[in-house]
Write an enzyme that holds these catalytic residues in place. Sequence first.
Site, PDB file in Angstrom:
ATOM      1  N   GLU A 108       3.250   0.782  -3.801  1.00 31.40           N
ATOM      2  CA  GLU A 108       2.478   0.693  -5.044  1.00 31.40           C
ATOM      3  C   GLU A 108       1.421   1.804  -5.150  1.00 31.40           C
ATOM      4  O   GLU A 108       1.141   2.298  -6.234  1.00 31.40           O
ATOM      5  CB  GLU A 108       1.789  -0.668  -5.131  1.00 31.40           C
ATOM      6  CG  GLU A 108       2.778  -1.813  -5.293  1.00 31.40           C
ATOM      7  CD  GLU A 108       2.140  -3.199  -5.229  1.00 31.40           C
ATOM      8  OE1 GLU A 108       2.746  -4.142  -5.730  1.00 31.40           O
ATOM      9  OE2 GLU A 108       1.038  -3.343  -4.651  1.00 31.40           O
TER      10      GLU A 108
ATOM     11  N   ASP B 181       0.807  -1.220   0.000  1.00 29.40           N
ATOM     12  CA  ASP B 181       0.000   0.000   0.000  1.00 29.40           C
ATOM     13  C   ASP B 181       0.841   1.271   0.000  1.00 29.40           C
ATOM     14  O   ASP B 181       0.368   2.329  -0.410  1.00 29.40           O
ATOM     15  CB  ASP B 181      -0.972  -0.008   1.185  1.00 29.40           C
ATOM     16  CG  ASP B 181      -2.165  -0.930   0.915  1.00 29.40           C
ATOM     17  OD1 ASP B 181      -2.445  -1.217  -0.264  1.00 29.40           O
ATOM     18  OD2 ASP B 181      -2.813  -1.362   1.877  1.00 29.40           O
TER      19      ASP B 181
ATOM     20  N   HIS C  51      -1.986  -7.742   7.344  1.00 33.75           N
ATOM     21  CA  HIS C  51      -1.554  -6.357   7.110  1.00 33.75           C
ATOM     22  C   HIS C  51      -0.227  -6.234   7.845  1.00 33.75           C
ATOM     23  O   HIS C  51      -0.221  -6.059   9.059  1.00 33.75           O
ATOM     24  CB  HIS C  51      -2.530  -5.338   7.700  1.00 33.75           C
ATOM     25  CG  HIS C  51      -3.950  -5.519   7.273  1.00 33.75           C
ATOM     26  ND1 HIS C  51      -4.557  -4.729   6.325  1.00 33.75           N
ATOM     27  CD2 HIS C  51      -4.898  -6.387   7.674  1.00 33.75           C
ATOM     28  CE1 HIS C  51      -5.819  -5.100   6.164  1.00 33.75           C
ATOM     29  NE2 HIS C  51      -6.053  -6.114   6.968  1.00 33.75           N
TER      30      HIS C  51
ATOM     31  N   TYR D 100      -9.714  -0.222   2.263  1.00 31.30           N
ATOM     32  CA  TYR D 100      -9.178  -0.159   3.623  1.00 31.30           C
ATOM     33  C   TYR D 100      -8.775   1.252   4.009  1.00 31.30           C
ATOM     34  O   TYR D 100      -8.352   2.040   3.162  1.00 31.30           O
ATOM     35  CB  TYR D 100      -7.960  -1.071   3.762  1.00 31.30           C
ATOM     36  CG  TYR D 100      -8.295  -2.403   4.396  1.00 31.30           C
ATOM     37  CD1 TYR D 100      -8.659  -2.472   5.742  1.00 31.30           C
ATOM     38  CD2 TYR D 100      -8.262  -3.578   3.672  1.00 31.30           C
ATOM     39  CE1 TYR D 100      -8.977  -3.675   6.335  1.00 31.30           C
ATOM     40  CE2 TYR D 100      -8.578  -4.797   4.260  1.00 31.30           C
ATOM     41  CZ  TYR D 100      -8.933  -4.841   5.592  1.00 31.30           C
ATOM     42  OH  TYR D 100      -9.253  -6.034   6.172  1.00 31.30           O
ATOM     43  N   ASP D 101      -8.866   1.515   5.300  1.00 32.25           N
ATOM     44  CA  ASP D 101      -8.437   2.788   5.858  1.00 32.25           C
ATOM     45  C   ASP D 101      -7.423   2.499   6.961  1.00 32.25           C
ATOM     46  O   ASP D 101      -7.659   1.626   7.797  1.00 32.25           O
ATOM     47  CB  ASP D 101      -9.624   3.559   6.447  1.00 32.25           C
ATOM     48  CG  ASP D 101     -10.678   3.853   5.385  1.00 32.25           C
ATOM     49  OD1 ASP D 101     -11.413   2.911   5.016  1.00 32.25           O
ATOM     50  OD2 ASP D 101     -10.766   5.004   4.939  1.00 32.25           O
TER      51      ASP D 101
HETATM   52 NI    NI Z   1      -7.892  -6.941   7.191  1.00 30.39          NI
END
Ligand code: NI
Length: 697
Positions: free
Chosen positions: A326, A323, A458, A406-407
């Site tokens: 890229e 994240d 993550h 996602y945040d």
């Molecule tokens: Ni997750």
Amino acid sequence: MTHVHDSHTPDVTHTHGKRVTTPAEARHPLDPLTGEEIAAARRILADAGHVTEHTRVPRMLPVDPPKDVLAAWREGDALDRRIRVTLLDRDTGVSSEAIVSVSRGEIDALTVLDTGSAPYGQPQYLFEEYDAAAQLVKASPEWQAAMHRRGLEEHMELAFCSPLAPGFFDREDEVGKRIIRSHTYLRFSESDSPWAHPIEGLVAHVDLTARRVFKLDDEGDIPVPQQHGNYTLDVQGPARSSLKPIEITQPEGPSFSVDGSLVQWENWKFRVGFNQQEGLVLNQVTWRDGDEDRSVATRASVPEMVVPYGDTSVSRHWISYFDAGEYLLGKNANSLALGCDCLGVIHYFDAFVPDDHGNPVVIPQAVCMHEEDYGILWKHTDLAGNAETRRSRRLVVSYFTTIGNYDYGFFWYFYLDGSIQMEAKATGIVVAGAGIPGSEDPHGPEIAPGIFTPVHQHIFCARLDVAIDGEDNTLHEIEAAGIPTGPENPYGNAFTWTNTQLTSELEAQRIANGLASRVWEVRSAHRTNYVGKPTAYWLIPEGKMLLAAQPESTVHGRAAFATKHLWGTQYDAEELYPAGFAPNSRQPGDGLPAWTAADRSLDGEDIVLWHSFGPTHIPRTEDWPIMPVDYSGFWFKPHGFLDQNPAMNLPADARASASCASGDSTGNCCTAGGCGCCAGDACRCGSANCGCGTPRG
Ligand code: NI
């Protein structure tokens, strides 16, 4: 709660007690890029003929001055502000990288990148490529045929085609190409959340340079889940009325001060930086000890993360998003002007990033800073029943970024006891696939009818350029250890601790071990404390699961940082991103594994710590339609850095000094904390003995 602020002005704005700083010009070498500097970099490259109508700017990053130059710099000295600019020709796919001095108006270097071969990754995605990819998918006969085959033709117009980084699989039709893969989600109205309506088994593979869909996977006929995943109160409400208001007030304002990028709060001092990849960066973190600002870290940030998925399906077996490298965490930072996430008296920092064309864009109120009460810092009730209590408070510096579904929040906490905590907050919408309701999938639990959410991780990687009392540091692994019963432990109760110095980069690739209370200690190589031991800080890991993917997978080598909790490297100014400068579509091996192959010394050197942490996510029903924040992170705590608890002189009044700092003549201003001796201006709750030196009898 939501505050809508008026449009900001380019200087300092006071809006309802909230303050915003937009730096008009850089005053310090480590100040974040200004809008004018971004514009200047583009102008200098354009004047030299390096910008055509097809040229785009995937990334601009500030180049910090060399450490010796920075150390010699004094306020008023000239600045040499340099920017690393990545250029991409969208027509040919050729990309290059320039180092531009916007202070001197010169291009110091310009290199064409060999993105046509496997070892080099693709530049970061442009926002316009998201739209372009979606248009290419929707225009392709293959995709339209798949939609017809599935009976979804009436939904083609509103369908959402997501832009997804492809990973690396050494395929002939992909190596060296600028690829995006696309999932399709249905929307049943303009405002419908698409993430609840995935089309399982449909993946379009797009060549962004050739501008075509070069492959389409269309497997299975699983029905698209129909139940909505909308989350706003017009759907999920009415809002409950049972919660009474909480007001955080600081009638005398905050305890911190801000001068440009420089922040001071209690003993802490640091500079707030921000860039397109890492978002928030903390520079020159020091702790005030007596008359001295003692260095703790030269630079701290979270420059990379990976989100690998754990299922075998055609839709997702290839997913491992970087994240930061890229998509760029800072480029996607939220403007907190649109949704105020912090309570209290808040200071905001605006941030400037380039748009796709290299023109400056302001993200108003990108970074939030405020103080928080944090419960009890220390407490004791003595034999006579007298209680001494001091409350903890922390300074919070944070930002939020949204990468597709996602945040992520990145929160740095500074504490009164010398500790620093980093917390990553993961929230937003879990990626869903579709399945037959009631069926079992070993890689993805069903969390709503027909909504199957694949397991994934993550894994964040923090980069800590530590500097414990200077740059010459040593690195140690400390463990608690039991001792076999015998001559060294005659009663069986004894235990001790071990200290193993990690003297080189290959020794400093370590995995956490909570059962041994394993931590990593960074020591000054020259300075000792009150009791004659090296001054030190501990990196305290959570020690959760590392990369779950097998060594044979390509993500294993591409996200090698995520295979160890700790990497130690000798400082190199070029080593900023643990998966390399361009992980997109790159073959395995870049970044930490390449750098550490030389096995450089870490014994008394300028050491950088890389710490991998983060949740392994087995989704649950409660994660739908939006997941509550999942917290992960680490602590960086003084361990022999300070000669005693540095918070002994905190005011005893729980409300701090506001009610009795000066001019109080009641004579009882400090009684809550155990001193009843003060009267008039002698009352100083902020000093160790209330200013009069006579403890209550
Ligand atoms: Ni997750």
